[in-house]
Design a protein around this motif. Structure first.
Motif, mmCIF file in Angstrom:
data_model
loop_
_atom_site.group_PDB
_atom_site.id
_atom_site.type_symbol
_atom_site.label_atom_id
_atom_site.label_comp_id
_atom_site.label_asym_id
_atom_site.label_seq_id
_atom_site.Cartn_x
_atom_site.Cartn_y
_atom_site.Cartn_z
ATOM 1 N N PRO A 223 2.951 -14.929 -4.436
ATOM 2 C CA PRO A 223 2.823 -13.376 -4.441
ATOM 3 C C PRO A 223 3.527 -12.858 -5.903
ATOM 4 N N PHE A 224 3.271 -13.864 -6.912
ATOM 5 C CA PHE A 224 3.926 -13.550 -8.403
ATOM 6 C C PHE A 224 2.724 -12.880 -9.004
ATOM 7 N N GLU A 225 1.460 -13.146 -8.824
ATOM 8 C CA GLU A 225 0.455 -12.464 -9.177
ATOM 9 C C GLU A 225 -0.219 -11.608 -8.002
ATOM 10 N N LEU A 226 -0.528 -10.290 -8.127
ATOM 11 C CA LEU A 226 -0.812 -9.469 -7.092
ATOM 12 C C LEU A 226 -2.552 -9.135 -7.408
ATOM 13 N N LYS A 227 -3.144 -8.861 -6.282
ATOM 14 C CA LYS A 227 -4.393 -8.090 -6.751
ATOM 15 C C LYS A 227 -4.341 -6.711 -6.212
ATOM 16 N N GLU A 228 -4.682 -5.705 -7.114
ATOM 17 C CA GLU A 228 -4.435 -4.403 -6.657
ATOM 18 C C GLU A 228 -5.655 -4.057 -5.617
ATOM 19 N N PRO A 229 -4.991 -3.574 -4.355
ATOM 20 C CA PRO A 229 -6.220 -3.059 -3.636
ATOM 21 C C PRO A 229 -7.137 -1.858 -4.114
ATOM 22 N N SER A 230 -8.294 -1.989 -3.598
ATOM 23 C CA SER A 230 -9.372 -0.989 -4.079
ATOM 24 C C SER A 230 -8.780 0.649 -3.709
ATOM 25 N N LEU A 231 -9.485 1.437 -4.406
ATOM 26 C CA LEU A 231 -9.139 3.129 -4.184
ATOM 27 C C LEU A 231 -9.418 3.408 -2.926
ATOM 28 N N ARG A 232 -10.365 2.876 -2.002
ATOM 29 C CA ARG A 232 -10.681 3.275 -0.940
ATOM 30 C C ARG A 232 -10.021 2.572 0.339
ATOM 31 N N CYS A 233 -9.078 1.799 -0.263
ATOM 32 C CA CYS A 233 -8.475 0.588 0.750
ATOM 33 C C CYS A 233 -7.807 1.336 1.975
ATOM 34 N N ARG A 234 -8.177 0.794 3.263
ATOM 35 C CA ARG A 234 -7.835 1.323 4.522
ATOM 36 C C ARG A 234 -6.575 0.498 4.919
ATOM 37 N N GLY A 235 -5.280 1.207 4.459
ATOM 38 C CA GLY A 235 -4.051 0.454 4.881
ATOM 39 C C GLY A 235 -3.256 1.340 5.913
ATOM 40 N N PHE A 236 -2.235 1.425 5.637
ATOM 41 C CA PHE A 236 -1.334 2.220 6.657
ATOM 42 C C PHE A 236 -1.505 3.630 6.594
ATOM 43 N N HIS A 237 -1.215 4.430 7.295
ATOM 44 C CA HIS A 237 -1.267 5.774 7.667
ATOM 45 C C HIS A 237 -0.235 6.732 6.386
ATOM 46 N N LEU A 238 -0.813 7.695 6.084
ATOM 47 C CA LEU A 238 0.166 8.758 5.465
ATOM 48 C C LEU A 238 -0.310 10.050 6.252
ATOM 49 N N ASN A 239 0.696 10.859 6.366
ATOM 50 C CA ASN A 239 0.376 12.252 7.100
ATOM 51 C C ASN A 239 1.254 13.193 6.296
ATOM 52 N N ASP A 240 0.509 14.118 5.962
ATOM 53 C CA ASP A 240 1.337 15.279 5.421
ATOM 54 C C ASP A 240 1.708 16.437 6.470
ATOM 55 N N TRP A 241 3.000 16.592 6.714
ATOM 56 C CA TRP A 241 3.593 17.060 7.839
ATOM 57 C C TRP A 241 3.503 18.532 7.695
ATOM 58 N N ASP A 242 3.226 19.076 6.299
ATOM 59 C CA ASP A 242 3.051 20.440 6.209
ATOM 60 C C ASP A 242 1.820 20.988 6.601
ATOM 61 N N LYS A 243 0.849 20.325 6.544
ATOM 62 C CA LYS A 243 -0.634 20.520 6.719
ATOM 63 C C LYS A 243 -1.139 20.225 8.010
ATOM 64 N N CYS A 244 -0.458 18.969 8.597
ATOM 65 C CA CYS A 244 -0.897 18.604 9.940
ATOM 66 C C CYS A 244 -0.590 19.680 11.170
ATOM 67 N N THR A 245 -1.284 19.897 11.910
ATOM 68 C CA THR A 245 -1.457 21.046 12.893
ATOM 69 C C THR A 245 -0.978 20.491 14.030
ATOM 70 N N GLY A 246 -0.976 18.991 14.555
ATOM 71 C CA GLY A 246 -0.596 18.587 15.710
ATOM 72 C C GLY A 246 -1.829 18.679 16.605
ATOM 73 N N CYS A 247 -2.996 18.858 16.187
ATOM 74 C CA CYS A 247 -3.968 19.072 17.071
ATOM 75 C C CYS A 247 -4.369 17.911 17.992
ATOM 76 N N GLY A 248 -4.055 16.668 17.588
ATOM 77 C CA GLY A 248 -4.220 15.294 18.423
ATOM 78 C C GLY A 248 -5.563 15.178 18.237
ATOM 79 N N ASN A 249 -6.528 15.620 17.500
ATOM 80 C CA ASN A 249 -7.966 14.931 17.458
ATOM 81 C C ASN A 249 -7.740 13.404 17.108
ATOM 82 N N CYS A 250 -6.950 13.129 16.128
ATOM 83 C CA CYS A 250 -6.772 11.524 15.788
ATOM 84 C C CYS A 250 -6.545 10.949 17.206
ATOM 85 N N ALA A 251 -5.667 11.394 17.780
ATOM 86 C CA ALA A 251 -5.260 10.639 19.362
ATOM 87 C C ALA A 251 -6.481 10.502 20.013
#
Lengths: 622, 365
Positions: free
Chosen positions: A33-61
């Motif tokens: 882990p001393f040399e790391l590879k930068e993930p791509s700009l489209r990398c699909r990793g862990f989620h981020l959620n903007d709570w101010d914008k989120c409406t809790g509509c539940g479509n993701c679920a």
């Protein structure tokens, strides 16, 4: 690279020694882990959620193929129309990082980051309530404080967004099916209905956009089962759809045209695109069914020997009569107008709401056995005392029937909005001027202006006519709906926002115009209506007719003094009622504009539904 | 001599994937072989009947770890055919690029497996490195390295990212530049020649009879490739050759793979050159209200191992009624393998198995 495929060299024992040269090349492996590879700009990793914008509509679920997303109630968030107090939690034991949740997210709040490390002994830590660096400052660290040795769901890099939502590739359709309408140049010449209504295909296509998150149902005052009736239209079952509507709203032909559509304001698709045209779909369902009675086959319950009087045949009165009649009560509706609908009959001009649509809804309610006594003014043709004596319960749904005046100099020369509208609908059409000034910025003012414009075109064909409006409110705070303003503009109505009336100029007892002054502010610090003006900034608008449309108030003069004294009011001059619409006089229930600050039909229907329950409980002795 | 039963896999150093072969041996000669593919049964076909059309698309790629894109492609094609969706032209080009990149990655993976099996570790590591370069391209394009979840019904999920063309050409030149080294060390290596020549030989008639496709069929001299027979994506608009050989043994199969890689590189370069501007995604209906009209379809693509087909039935609902995959490894891994192992020696089990490019997970879905 153009070698012929069949060529192959001679197998050799010495050839492989060519590989020795690779001993002298730099290794291609990284010293992780001393040399790391930068993930791509489209990398699909862990989620981020903007709570101010989120409406809790539940479509993701709903879309998650692995049921990895759970909607979790957040006590700190206050649920309001268009926003639930739920936020998605992701179980990384199940998540397959496909990103369907990102592509279905209507507000675009859910994204995937470029982090993908999580090492922990406890499986419970694999559940993440997705947040982003905006609210969760603790776990998102700047690049210099971040270390891959500590990387986990609780130790993440800031500004590390990966796969995110793009409207172009969304799984929902952000564009509405456009409603066919009569062109402005054509429609301003007559009272022909402006909106033509969806065809079957258009309605099905529009209905198919609905994601069924039900944010709209929470926002609707009457909580109509919107997603159910929209789905029924999508499935090409307008009768089923109408049946669902009638559970909560007995006047779909009216509401399908003039409802304020709080549902559409709440629609999750409206966050980045256009909301589902719920109102037009309701209109489609009611238009598709010619005879409600034949299709719905509603039957009142076994007769109960109690009589209820409903005063006012507006949306609230009609609804309360309908719900009570279905429960088996004998209901009589009193109204001073020659037909049902109340304010709906005189207010909205026929290009928005034709009388036939009103009569369709009213006659269905009448066919259930509700007695209507039109042309009967309570207090004049029948005394309120008699009703009070002869009926077991009374519902007041009298609405706001008195127009306010600006009370500026010579304001007696001006027409009042309701007077103008009512005279046009009942009896002779008003003789209008060639240059009309409408004072007001609400929907009534726009109705008046557009109706006046049509009368001008009818009464002065091929002459130059002008209709203009003056309102205290500037564009940004104008109370009329955007749609109405746009339609009025298209028809050529001129707007003068941010000006207040000062005086109506008179010459030879004829109106010559309106003197206006510039508005400084409309509301005070407490958000109360208290306009202030720049006295020195004046403007003169030429005109030969002035109509005031600045608001209405109720008329309680038919209630005898001693009873009226018992009636309690709220500080904002509304009748005080219980949750079931009961006033301080036990026998009298009330609903609609005289109770609510929200002055619209659907709120009156919501009140009516509760009042019907209340009257039922009251008459059954609870 | 005594007859013995010998278990080869699923825990065996020479075994690639969750797969096992039960061998009946006498001395070091195999009398009978029985393949057990069920170690990786995940019930995909049944599972798909319980998921909506859109939810199935992140699932299908998992049927084949090594080459997920052909799975995504065949599913997208079937859905598009049933729902009558036209895919934008640019999306078809991107699909062809992705499919050829994945063929390249898969063949390199096959080279690694074969070289590793026979002890040519140097070549194996080169192949793995070059595959990784392609995975880098995939990561840039799709956001993931292995399960791309990229070719969706309606097109592809995102457009080519900035600088993709340059990076792709760069990678292709790197790999192409190493072909002489591969040739010298592996394909033309005398040791490899001795080890693979004449091994696992199958005749043209046997191949036809057993439903063999892909490079195993082409190694017997039959020029059959779905990309030419029934062109999909943009394979009718690009120029490429189908390499064939006559011998039908492991050695010719490996050479076909080598030649196909060269053709793939050639195809990707053409696609990158010809790709038109425009949309890459035609929006499919709302996933919660998407009913596909009644119907059934069979679509097929040429995966890196042979004909990959998908038979799908819709009964007008929001989920498929029945899904069946025709995977190339099914005949190769069961019928052909069992046949070829008969009378072979124990030392050749891995050699024969890997020369057939069997991918265990796709045998038993």
């Amino acid at each position: 690279m153009k070698e012929k495929s069949k060529v192959n060299g001679k197998p050799s024992l010495l050839g492989p020694f060519k590989a020795i040269k690779y001993l002298f090349k730099k290794p291609v492996t990284l010293r992780y882990p001393f040399e790391l590879k930068e993930p791509s700009l489209r990398c699909r990793g862990f989620h981020l959620n903007d709570w101010d914008k989120c409406t809790g509509c539940g479509n993701c679920a709903d879309i998650c193929p692995n049921e990895a997303v759970t909607m979790v109630e957040i006590p700190e968030i206050e649920a309001k129309p268009g926003e639930k107090n739920e936020r998605p939690q992701i179980d990384y034991g199940r998540c397959c990082f496909c990103g369907l949740c990102v592509d279905i997210c209507p507000p675009g709040s859910l994204r995937l980051s470029r982090d993908y490390f999580h090492i922990h002994f406890k499986t419970s830590t694999f559940n993440l309530l997705a947040k982003d660096e905006k609210i969760d400052k603790e776990h998102f660290l700047p690049a210099d404080k971040y270390s891959v040795f500590k990387a986990s769901l609780a130790h993440r890099k800031k500004d590390n967004e990966g796969f995110s939502s793009e409207l172009k590739y969304s799984l929902f359709e952000p564009k509405r099916v456009s409603m066919p309408q009569v062109k402005p140049e054509e429609r301003k010449l007559s009272f022909v209905e402006q909106v033509l209504g969806y065809s079957k295909e258009e309605a099905k296509q529009e209905a198919s956009r609905c994601l069924e998150c039900k944010l709209c149902e929470d926002a609707c005052p009457a909580h109509l089962k919107i997603s159910d009736y929209v789905r029924a239209i999508y499935e090409d079952k307008p009768d089923e759809s109408l049946r669902k509507i009638f559970e909560d709203n007995p006047i779909p032909a009216i509401c399908g045209r003039i409802c304020m559509a709080h549902c559409e304001d709440a629609c999750s698709l409206g966050k980045r695109g256009e909301p589902v045209a719920v109102r037009w779909l309701k209109r489609y369902a009611s238009d598709m069914i010619e005879d409600y009675k034949k299709t719905l086959r509603l039957k009142p319950a076994k007769s109960i020997d109690k009589k209820v009087a409903v005063i006012g045949a507006g949306p609230g009165g009609l609804s309360v009569a309908y719900f009570l009649r279905l429960k088996g009560y004998t209901v009589t509706v009193f109204d001073s107008l020659p037909g049902g609908g109340g304010m709906m009959r005189i207010g909205p001009p026929p290009y928005r709401l034709p009388i036939e649509s009103i009569d369709k809804d009213v006659s269905h309610i009448a066919s259930l056995g509700v007695k209507f006594r039109f042309n009967t003014t309570v207090g004049k043709d029948i005394l309120f005392e008699d009703i009070y004596k002869n009926y077991d319960a009374i519902h007041l749904g009298i609405g706001m029937t008195v127009s306010h005046s600006t009370r500026v100099k010579n304001s007696e020369k001006a027409y009042l909005a309701l007077q103008f509208l009512q005279e046009n609908k009942i009896g002779k059409k008003v003789k209008v001027g060639k240059e009309i000034i409408v004072i007001g910025g609400g929907n009534v003012a726009i109705d008046v202006a557009r109706e006046a414009l049509r009368l001008q075109h009818i009464q002065y064909p091929e002459e130059k006519v002008i209709t203009k409006t003056v309102s205290l409110e500037d564009w940004d705070i104008m109370p009329a709906t955007k749609e109405e303003i746009e339609d009025a503009k298209a028809e050529g109505i001129q707007f003068n926002p941010g000006w207040g009336p000062k005086e109506i100029k008179i010459e030879d007892s004829k109106v010559k115009g309106l003197l206006c002054i510039k508005v400084k502010s409309v509301f005070d610090e407490q958000r109360r209506f208290r306009p202030t003006f720049y006295e020195e900034k004046e403007m003169f608008l030429k005109g030969d007719m002035v109509i005031e449309a600045i608001g209405q108030g109720p008329n309680f003069s038919f209630i005898p003094k001693e009873l009226f004294k018992k009636l309690e009011f709220t500080p904002r001059r509304k009748i005080k009622v219980t949750e079931f619409g009961q006033t301080s006089i036990p026998k009298v229930f009330a609903g609609g504009d005289i109770v609510n600050l929200n002055l619209d039909a659907i709120t009156a229907i919501a009140d009516a539904k509760r009042a019907a329950e209340g009257i039922d409980l009251y008459l059954k002795g609870n | 001599m005594r007859e013995l039963e010998l278990y080869f896999g699923p825990q065996h150093l020479g075994m690639v994937g969750n797969f096992s072969i039960t061998l009946k041996v006498e001395g070091d000669q195999i009398l009978e072989a029985h393949a057990n593919p069920g170690w990786l049964h995940r019930g995909f076909e049944k599972l798909m009947e319980y998921r909506t059309w859109i939810q199935n698309f992140p699932l299908v790629c998992r049927i084949n770890v090594i080459e997920p894109d052909s799975m995504e492609m065949v599913y997208a094609m079937a859905v598009e055919k049933l729902a009558k969706i036209e895919v934008p032209e640019r999306a078809n080009y991107i699909r062809a690029i992705v499919l050829e990149l994945s063929r390249l990655a898969s063949h390199l993976f096959g080279c690694w497996a074969y070289a590793n099996m026979l002890g040519f570790d140097t070549v194996a590591q080169w192949a793995m490195y070059h595959r990784d370069l392609i995975l880098d391209l995939f990561e840039q394009l799709t956001g993931a390295r292995v399960y791309h979840i990229y070719i969706c019904p309606g097109g592809v999920r995102r457009d080519l990212p900035e600088g993709f063309k340059e990076k792709a050409l760069n990678t292709l030149h790197t790999i192409g530049g190493c072909i002489p080294d591969y040739d010298a060390t592996f394909f033309n290596n005398r040791l490899f020649y001795e080890r693979a020549k004449g091994i696992g030989k199958i005749t043209r008639e046997e191949a036809k009879e057993l439903g063999v496709t892909g490079q195993i069929l082409r190694a017997t001299g039959i020029n059959f490739d779905i990309r030419k027979v029934e062109p999909y994506a943009v394979y009718d608009k690009v120029d490429f050759e189908i390499p064939t050989r006559e011998d039908g043994d492991a050695y010719s199969r490996v050479w076909i793979i080598r030649d196909e890689m060269i053709q793939s590189v050639h195809t990707i370069m053409q696609c990158l050159e010809k790709i038109p501007e425009g949309e890459v995604y035609k929006r499919v209906p709302n996933p919660f209200k998407w009913n596909i009209p009644k119907g059934e379809t069979y679509v097929r693509v040429e995966s890196s191992r042979g004909e990959l087909g998908l038979y799908m039935v819709s009964n007008g609902k929001d989920k498929p009624y029945r899904v069946h995959f025709r995977t190339p490894s099914y005949p190769h891994g069961l019928l052909v393998l069992e046949k070829l192992l008969k009378n072979a020696s124990i030392a050749d089990v891995g050699n024969i198995m890997i020369s057939l490019y069997v991918t265990a997970p796709e045998i038993d879905r």
